[in-house]
Scaffold this active site. Structure first.
Site, short mmCIF file in Angstrom:
data_model
loop_
_atom_site.label_atom_id
_atom_site.label_comp_id
_atom_site.label_asym_id
_atom_site.label_seq_id
_atom_site.Cartn_x
_atom_site.Cartn_y
_atom_site.Cartn_z
N SER A 113 0.80 -1.22 0.00
CA SER A 113 0.00 0.00 0.00
C SER A 113 0.84 1.27 0.00
CB SER A 113 -0.98 -0.04 1.16
OG SER A 113 -1.92 0.98 1.03
N HIS A 114 0.75 2.05 1.09
CA HIS A 114 1.42 3.35 1.11
C HIS A 114 2.90 3.26 1.45
CE1 HIS A 114 -0.25 2.32 5.03
NE2 HIS A 114 0.84 2.89 5.54
N ASP A 278 -3.46 6.10 -3.08
CA ASP A 278 -2.29 5.45 -2.49
C ASP A 278 -1.74 4.36 -3.43
OD1 ASP A 278 -4.26 3.53 -2.14
OD2 ASP A 278 -3.41 2.83 -0.26
N ASP A 280 -1.85 1.07 -3.71
CA ASP A 280 -2.69 0.01 -4.29
C ASP A 280 -4.09 0.50 -4.65
OD1 ASP A 280 -3.17 0.32 -1.55
OD2 ASP A 280 -3.92 -1.72 -1.33
N ASP A 282 -6.60 1.89 -2.96
CA ASP A 282 -7.81 1.77 -2.14
C ASP A 282 -8.07 3.00 -1.29
OD1 ASP A 282 -5.71 1.29 -0.40
OD2 ASP A 282 -6.42 -0.66 0.30
N ARG A 283 -7.16 3.98 -1.31
CA ARG A 283 -7.41 5.17 -0.49
C ARG A 283 -7.35 6.42 -1.35
NH1 ARG A 283 -3.87 5.92 3.63
NH2 ARG A 283 -2.33 4.44 2.88
N LYS A 377 -11.95 -0.80 0.46
CA LYS A 377 -12.05 0.64 0.28
C LYS A 377 -11.61 0.95 -1.14
CE LYS A 377 -7.78 1.26 3.06
NZ LYS A 377 -7.44 -0.13 3.38
N ARG A 497 0.14 6.19 16.66
CA ARG A 497 -0.85 7.09 16.08
C ARG A 497 -1.68 7.69 17.22
NH1 ARG A 497 0.09 5.85 10.90
NH2 ARG A 497 -0.18 3.75 10.07
C1 VG1 Z 1 -3.40 1.85 8.33
C2 VG1 Z 1 -4.64 2.69 8.54
C3 VG1 Z 1 -5.88 1.82 8.44
C4 VG1 Z 1 -5.89 1.11 7.09
C5 VG1 Z 1 -4.59 0.32 6.94
C6 VG1 Z 1 -4.48 -0.36 5.60
O1 VG1 Z 1 -3.32 0.87 9.35
O2 VG1 Z 1 -4.59 3.34 9.78
O3 VG1 Z 1 -7.02 2.63 8.60
O4 VG1 Z 1 -6.99 0.22 6.99
O5 VG1 Z 1 -3.47 1.20 7.07
O6 VG1 Z 1 -4.66 0.53 4.56
P1 VG1 Z 1 -2.36 1.03 10.64
O7 VG1 Z 1 -2.49 -0.28 11.36
O8 VG1 Z 1 -0.99 1.30 10.11
O9 VG1 Z 1 -2.89 2.19 11.40
V1 VG1 Z 1 -3.80 0.30 3.18
O10 VG1 Z 1 -4.29 1.39 2.11
O11 VG1 Z 1 -2.28 0.27 3.73
O12 VG1 Z 1 -4.19 -1.32 2.64
CO CO Z 2 -3.85 0.98 0.31
#
Ligand code: VG1
Ligand code: CO
Length: 544
Positions: A113-114, A278, A280, A282-283, A377, A497
């Site tokens: 993801s990010h 982001d 992948d 989804d955001r 998402k 966080r």
């Molecule tokens: C983070 C975000 C959470 C989201 C997750 C995956 O998780 O806070 O809301 O669902 O990333 O998103 P964490 O545990 O680091 O707070 V993604 O776009 O990385 O699949």
């Molecule tokens: Co993502």
């Protein structure tokens, strides 16, 4: 057909986090590492013989190699068919869409993801079940248990497949279909939104948009949907070609990491609308001209305006948000007379609510919004939703949000991240907070009185599954909240966080900078958690 059974030894660090298994690329390149995890997924499933699997990723470094390995393990494990995105590219929402459309057994998404990519960046793998959504905890727990005892995996000996040419190839007894990455997803979008009206808006000459794909997976989707189908001028999508290292950036759509887009939206001749996605896909982050939409507000605004959009014309069944997400959407639910749900962080907790029709829209404060159209998402879905609302209301993003605040009041909101904190110290901070919780209730701090102080736990209303330790929350009698949790997606050290929220009904006080509006809560959070001394950091690394 030559299937080899290869002896292996367990790796003890393959516990999936908030969203799949994420590690540094070098770890995934360790001999047997990916193979073990993939076989553990297949071993944990009821029976993959004769089933269909969907496979794709966000295009980051090691995506193509990983796909070749997974294809051969899938073939050796008896899958009848694998649908793989062209060039190995599928966004997370596209995987969810394709699983549902073709009634596949499940899917594998390759993404961190990010998290940054490239040889020195991160890689990740997540499994989605037949409803198209992330595997629930009972499945990820089973996968993890299997990784700790695995002693062999099965793999087909074969040449690599051509992932770039659309069409069908046989891999052992398994049919591999290389499918267009975009087309199924964009058809689904067209079934939900008023493409004619959005087309009119984007070609009117009165409205300009800038969509930043941050060199990640949404590039091909955004160019196809916004520029080709909806007529936006070429160049509306920037950074639209997926790169293995995302151009060296963090593909994280927030004010810090999407700074090119932010500079444009706050600069001279700014476009009317801006959005970023982001890694992948989804955001999303939504911006108006010189205006930032807080993700929690975005969910509330989409919910309040949903009936303007064809796919939601008949209204919503309910709205679900993750616990740290602001309570703005709860106010909309109350007004609409529908149920509001509060779940732990991570999209997997929305799956059951969506499946049984209790929730229609879901959202997280971390720039994730989505609906019952898939079970993930969905970044570009949110962008289209916003554009559809703007096209119908013929108002700017800023006006739409401000009139929302007038009607519902404003939930000031901010998240402070402390990244790369020493793991032990982060745990010590949380332990210390936890041990003080019982004495906090009823106490008055500054002009706030503590209403409750606990560690959030959740019982799924559909299947009764229970999840504890989902974040420390301190709620005050006026509805304000402070929440602390440790991230479950990082790969180095810990990320703390801190989530802050206060409610302001008075529209004369809706213009404040959230950091100013939240000053007292920020001070209280420091007092309660001793963030500076535990983390050794004076300020957060990222504020959103
Ligand atoms: C983070 C975000 C959470 C989201 C997750 C995956 O998780 O806070 O809301 O669902 O990333 O998103 P964490 O545990 O680091 O707070 V993604 O776009 O990385 O699949
Ligand atoms: Co993502």
């Amino acid at each position: 057909m030559n299937i080899r059974t290869v002896s292996t030894q367990p790796f003890l660090d393959q516990k999936p986090g908030t969203s799949g298994l994420r590690k540094q690329v070098s770890q995934f390149q360790t001999h047997h590492y990916l193979e073990n995890f993939t076989q553990s997924i297949f071993d944990s499933l009821e029976n993959c013989h004769g089933q269909t699997l969907v496979l794709g990723g966000d295009g980051r470094f090691y995506n193509r190699q990983a796909i070749q390995i997974i294809l051969k393990i899938a073939a050796a494990n008896g899958f009848k068919r694998v649908l793989v995105g062209q060039g190995g590219i599928l966004s997370t929402p596209a995987v969810s869409c394709i699983i549902r459309k073709y009634q596949a057994f499940g899917g594998i998404v390759l993404s961190a993801s990010h998290n940054p990519g490239g040889p020195n960046g991160d890689f990740g793998i997540k499994y989605n079940i037949s409803n198209g959504g992330p595997a629930p905890e009972k499945v990820t727990d089973a996968i993890y248990a299997r990784t700790k005892t695995i002693d062999a995996y099965r793999i087909l000996e074969s040449n690599d497949l051509d992932l770039d040419r659309l069409g069908t190839t046989l891999l052992g007894d398994t049919t591999v279909d290389v499918v267009d990455s975009v087309v199924d997803y964009s058809q689904l979008m067209e079934s939900l939104f008023d493409f004619d009206r959005i087309h009119e808006l984007l070609t009117s000459g009165q409205f300009s948009a800038c969509i930043d794909s941050l060199h990640a997976v949404t590039g091909p989707y955004a160019r196809s949907i916004f520029e080709q189908r909806l007529g936006a001028p070429v160049g509306t999508v920037q950074n639209g070609i997926p790169l293995e290292d995302f151009g060296g950036g963090h593909p994280d759509p927030n004010l810090v990491y999407a700074h090119d887009l932010v500079d444009r939206l706050y600069g001279a001749d700014a476009p009317d609308f801006g959005a970023a996605s982001d890694g992948d896909g989804d955001r999303n982050m939504i911006l108006g001209r010189r205006f930032f939409v807080t993700p929690s507000d975005s969910l509330a605004v989409l919910a309040a305006n949903a009936t303007l959009v064809p796919g939601y014309r008949n209204g919503l069944a309910g709205i679900a948000r993750s616990m740290p997400t602001s309570q703005a959407s709860d106010r909309v639910a109350r007004k609409l007379g529908i149920d509001a749900y509060e779940t732990p962080t991570g999209w997997k907790f929305f799956g059951n609510l969506l499946d049984v029709g209790k929730a229609t829209l879901c959202g997280e404060e971390s720039f994730g919004t989505g609906s019952n159209h898939i079970r993930e998402k969905d970044g570009l879905w949110a962008v289209l939703f916003w554009l559809n609302i703007v096209a119908v209301r013929q108002q700017s993003v800023e006006t739409i949000v401000q009139s929302h605040w007038q009607e519902y009041g404003r939930n000031y909101y901010s998240r402070h991240d402390y990244e790369s904190v020493n793991g032990e110290r982060a745990n010590a901070l949380m332990d210390q907070l936890q041990s003080n919780l019982s004495s906090l209730s009823g106490q008055t701090i500054a002009h706030y009185t503590v209403k409750y102080a606990d560690n959030f736990s959740y019982t799924d209303p559909v299947d009764g599954s229970f999840s504890a330790n989902q974040g420390v929350r301190i709620g005050f009698t006026d509805g304000s909240r402070i929440v602390f949790r440790l991230s479950g997606t990082g790969t180095q050290g810990a990320t703390l966080r801190l989530y802050l929220e206060s409610y302001e009904p008075n529209s004369n006080r809706h213009h404040l900078d959230p950091q100013v509006a939240l000053t007292d809560l920020i001070t209280i959070a420091e007092q309660l958690a001793q963030i500076r001394s535990f983390t050794g950091m004076d300020v957060p690394t990222v504020i959103t």
